[in-house]
Design a protein around this motif. Structure first.
Motif, PDB file in Angstrom:
ATOM      1  N   ILE A 192       0.825  -1.206   0.000  1.00 11.32           N
ATOM      2  CA  ILE A 192       0.000   0.000   0.000  1.00 11.32           C
ATOM      3  C   ILE A 192       0.860   1.256   0.000  1.00 11.32           C
ATOM      4  N   GLY A 193       0.529   2.183  -0.900  1.00  5.83           N
ATOM      5  CA  GLY A 193       1.276   3.431  -0.975  1.00  5.83           C
ATOM      6  C   GLY A 193       0.415   4.669  -0.832  1.00  5.83           C
ATOM      7  N   THR A 194      -0.582   4.817  -1.700  1.00  6.70           N
ATOM      8  CA  THR A 194      -1.366   6.052  -1.756  1.00  6.70           C
ATOM      9  C   THR A 194      -1.958   6.467  -0.415  1.00  6.70           C
ATOM     10  N   PRO A 195      -2.519   5.567   0.405  1.00  6.97           N
ATOM     11  CA  PRO A 195      -3.068   5.998   1.698  1.00  6.97           C
ATOM     12  C   PRO A 195      -2.040   6.623   2.640  1.00  6.97           C
ATOM     13  N   PHE A 196      -0.742   6.413   2.383  1.00  6.72           N
ATOM     14  CA  PHE A 196       0.292   6.991   3.233  1.00  6.72           C
ATOM     15  C   PHE A 196       0.810   8.334   2.718  1.00  6.72           C
ATOM     16  N   LEU A 197       0.323   8.787   1.569  1.00  5.28           N
ATOM     17  CA  LEU A 197       0.837  10.022   0.982  1.00  5.28           C
ATOM     18  C   LEU A 197       0.452  11.262   1.775  1.00  5.28           C
ATOM     19  N   SER A 198      -0.590  11.170   2.595  1.00  6.18           N
ATOM     20  CA  SER A 198      -1.020  12.317   3.391  1.00  6.18           C
ATOM     21  C   SER A 198      -0.657  12.155   4.856  1.00  6.18           C
ATOM     22  N   CYS A 199       0.253  11.254   5.150  1.00  5.21           N
ATOM     23  CA  CYS A 199       0.596  10.995   6.548  1.00  5.21           C
ATOM     24  C   CYS A 199       1.633  11.983   7.075  1.00  5.21           C
ATOM     25  N   THR A 200       1.569  12.224   8.369  1.00  6.81           N
ATOM     26  CA  THR A 200       2.473  13.193   8.980  1.00  6.81           C
ATOM     27  C   THR A 200       3.939  12.776   8.861  1.00  6.81           C
ATOM     28  N   GLU A 201       4.202  11.486   8.724  1.00  6.61           N
ATOM     29  CA  GLU A 201       5.585  11.006   8.637  1.00  6.61           C
ATOM     30  C   GLU A 201       6.113  10.956   7.209  1.00  6.61           C
ATOM     31  N   ALA A 202       5.284  11.246   6.228  1.00  2.94           N
ATOM     32  CA  ALA A 202       5.731  11.205   4.832  1.00  2.94           C
ATOM     33  C   ALA A 202       6.747  12.311   4.573  1.00  2.94           C
ATOM     34  N   GLU A 278       2.166  22.365 -10.005  1.00  2.46           N
ATOM     35  CA  GLU A 278       1.544  22.338 -11.330  1.00  2.46           C
ATOM     36  C   GLU A 278       2.494  21.829 -12.402  1.00  2.46           C
ATOM     37  N   ASN A 279       3.785  21.755 -12.091  1.00  7.34           N
ATOM     38  CA  ASN A 279       4.759  21.367 -13.108  1.00  7.34           C
ATOM     39  C   ASN A 279       5.756  20.332 -12.610  1.00  7.34           C
ATOM     40  N   THR A 280       5.402  19.662 -11.542  1.00  6.03           N
ATOM     41  CA  THR A 280       6.236  18.582 -11.026  1.00  6.03           C
ATOM     42  C   THR A 280       5.340  17.394 -10.698  1.00  6.03           C
ATOM     43  N   PRO A 281       5.842  16.170 -10.747  1.00  5.14           N
ATOM     44  CA  PRO A 281       4.968  15.025 -10.492  1.00  5.14           C
ATOM     45  C   PRO A 281       4.590  14.886  -9.026  1.00  5.14           C
ATOM     46  N   VAL A 282       3.300  14.670  -8.788  1.00 10.57           N
ATOM     47  CA  VAL A 282       2.808  14.238  -7.482  1.00 10.57           C
ATOM     48  C   VAL A 282       2.218  12.860  -7.726  1.00 10.57           C
ATOM     49  N   TYR A 283       3.032  11.834  -7.532  1.00  6.20           N
ATOM     50  CA  TYR A 283       2.610  10.480  -7.857  1.00  6.20           C
ATOM     51  C   TYR A 283       1.563   9.994  -6.856  1.00  6.20           C
ATOM     52  N   ALA A 284       0.482   9.434  -7.390  1.00  3.46           N
ATOM     53  CA  ALA A 284      -0.614   8.938  -6.559  1.00  3.46           C
ATOM     54  C   ALA A 284      -1.448   7.970  -7.371  1.00  3.46           C
ATOM     55  N   GLY A 285      -2.066   7.012  -6.673  1.00  2.02           N
ATOM     56  CA  GLY A 285      -2.878   6.005  -7.340  1.00  2.02           C
ATOM     57  C   GLY A 285      -4.333   6.409  -7.456  1.00  2.02           C
ATOM     58  N   GLU A 286      -5.117   5.556  -8.110  1.00  2.00           N
ATOM     59  CA  GLU A 286      -6.522   5.845  -8.340  1.00  2.00           C
ATOM     60  C   GLU A 286      -7.346   5.842  -7.057  1.00  2.00           C
ATOM     61  N   SER A 287      -6.786   5.340  -5.972  1.00  4.82           N
ATOM     62  CA  SER A 287      -7.495   5.359  -4.690  1.00  4.82           C
ATOM     63  C   SER A 287      -7.328   6.686  -3.961  1.00  4.82           C
ATOM     64  N   VAL A 288      -6.715   7.671  -4.610  1.00  4.13           N
ATOM     65  CA  VAL A 288      -6.413   8.936  -3.938  1.00  4.13           C
ATOM     66  C   VAL A 288      -7.665   9.637  -3.426  1.00  4.13           C
ATOM     67  N   GLY A 289      -8.804   9.425  -4.071  1.00  5.14           N
ATOM     68  CA  GLY A 289     -10.036  10.047  -3.615  1.00  5.14           C
ATOM     69  C   GLY A 289     -10.488   9.573  -2.248  1.00  5.14           C
ATOM     70  N   LEU A 290      -9.916   8.474  -1.779  1.00  3.59           N
ATOM     71  CA  LEU A 290     -10.252   7.941  -0.460  1.00  3.59           C
ATOM     72  C   LEU A 290      -9.348   8.491   0.636  1.00  3.59           C
ATOM     73  N   VAL A 291      -8.373   9.295   0.248  1.00  4.46           N
ATOM     74  CA  VAL A 291      -7.434   9.877   1.213  1.00  4.46           C
ATOM     75  C   VAL A 291      -7.884  11.306   1.496  1.00  4.46           C
ATOM     76  N   THR A 292      -8.444  11.539   2.665  1.00 10.68           N
ATOM     77  CA  THR A 292      -9.083  12.827   2.937  1.00 10.68           C
ATOM     78  C   THR A 292      -8.580  13.526   4.189  1.00 10.68           C
ATOM     79  N   ARG A 293      -7.647  12.915   4.919  1.00  5.99           N
ATOM     80  CA  ARG A 293      -7.162  13.576   6.124  1.00  5.99           C
ATOM     81  C   ARG A 293      -5.689  13.289   6.348  1.00  5.99           C
ATOM     82  N   GLU A 294      -5.062  14.159   7.129  1.00  2.00           N
ATOM     83  CA  GLU A 294      -3.662  13.974   7.495  1.00  2.00           C
ATOM     84  C   GLU A 294      -3.617  13.292   8.859  1.00  2.00           C
ATOM     85  N   GLU A 295      -2.882  12.216   8.950  1.00  2.00           N
ATOM     86  CA  GLU A 295      -2.814  11.451  10.192  1.00  2.00           C
ATOM     87  C   GLU A 295      -1.544  10.621  10.195  1.00  2.00           C
TER      88      GLU A 295
END
Length: 320
Positions: A192-202, A278-295
């Motif tokens: 699993i990757g995308t759910p960790f993209l909004s984590c405080t430790e990322a 706007e001009n650099t990659p922010v890599y994320a999967g199709e499940s990104v819509g399920l990531v809604t909070r920082e934790e």
């Protein structure tokens, strides 16, 4: 606790392995995933200094939790010192993906380290099995970052039918229900990757985490535009899934024109340095819509486990 062959092998509470996302998954994120009961992975990029890997590995080691390291086969061909650096950190698992893992499996096994490799096709699986990989990661195109063209569920089913080695499902798993689904299908866990993209430790920026939380599942594109603009030697068969932005809207589908465009290359390099999303990659999967909070990533792993257990407890009702 959910028990699978891989939770028993790596002494985990939860069959969740953190994807080794270069630039995001450092030692802090790996430690948090492992403290949550999964196995955190440190992502190594093609230009990662060997000293950085040693520094990052100290974080989970000092917390007395296991961790893994993710390497790219095509990068190891250019920088074999990265393999030695990974072995020196004494990880529980090393993944070698995006190329032939065979030259690297032997040294890792000699060091007593288990080897995982991501596969995006049955041909990849054949190569991984011949190389002696211990754990197979069936990575679907739903995954964020560099990936293949096959969808996760069909690929996972084919891989499970073709091998008795433990298989992790990668791509699109972002909830406990999703984790339960791949476990019922026969996977030994999820990568699993995308759910960790909004984590405080990322290790990404606060602005990138905010961008992740604001994105929907329709807001990603599988593109080679960023790699071509930066002249990165990524093999063409692995484009990267990233959030749509001004750069992809302008250049995705026009990659032939992009080659050799020095102005575009300078734009991406400058954007990376300045945090211009706007001009650099922010890599994320199709499940990104399920990531809604920082934790904390530890909380993400624990929630996945709790919700997966609830989903699995409901499953027998389907047989009534």
């Amino acid at each position: 606790m959910i028990k699978t062959p891989l939770t028993r092998w790596f002494d985990l509470d939860v069959p969740v392995f953190g994807a080794p996302m270069a630039g995001v998954a450092g030692g802090e994120l790996a430690r948090a995933v492992s403290l949550g009961g999964g196995l955190g992975m440190i992502g190594v990029g093609s230009d990662t200094p060997v000293e950085w890997l040693a520094e990052q590995a100290r974080l989970p080691t000092e917390a007395d939790v296991s961790f893994g390291v993710g390497l790219m086969a095509w990068a190891l061909e250019r920088r074999p010192e990265l393999l030695a650096a990974a072995i020196a950190t004494e990880p529980a698992l090393v993944s070698v993906s995006f190329g032939d893992p065979e030259p690297f499996v032997g040294p890792l096994h000699d060091a007593g380290i288990a080897v995982a490799t991501a596969v995006n096709s049955l041909a990849d699986l054949d190569r991984a099995l011949a190389a002696g990989a211990d754990v197979i990661v069936a990575q679907g195109t739903e995954a964020g970052g560099h990936t293949g063209q096959r969808a996760t569920l069909p690929l996972l089913q084919e891989v499970l039918a073709a091998t008795d080695r433990p298989v992790l499902a990668a791509g699109g798993v972002a909830t406990g229900a999703g984790l339960a689904a791949v476990l019922v299908a026969g996977a030994a866990g999820a990568w699993i990757g995308t759910p960790f993209l909004s984590c405080t430790e990322a290790a990404n920026s606060p602005a990138a985490r905010e961008r992740i939380r604001a994105a929907g599942g329709d807001d990603t594109v599988l593109t080679s535009a960023f790699d071509i603009a930066q002249e990165l030697p990524w093999p063409a068969r692995w484009p990267g899934r990233a959030l749509v932005n001004e750069f992809t809207q302008l250049w995705h589908g026009r990659e032939t024109e992009l080659r050799g465009d020095t102005a575009a290359a300078d734009l991406v390099r400058r954007a990376r340095a300045e945090g211009d999303l706007e001009n650099t990659p922010v890599y994320a999967g199709e499940s990104v819509g399920l990531v809604t909070r920082e934790e904390s990533a530890s909380d993400v792993v624990r929630r996945l486990a709790t919700d997966a257990r609830r989903a699995l407890e409901k499953a027998p009702r389907l047989l009534g």
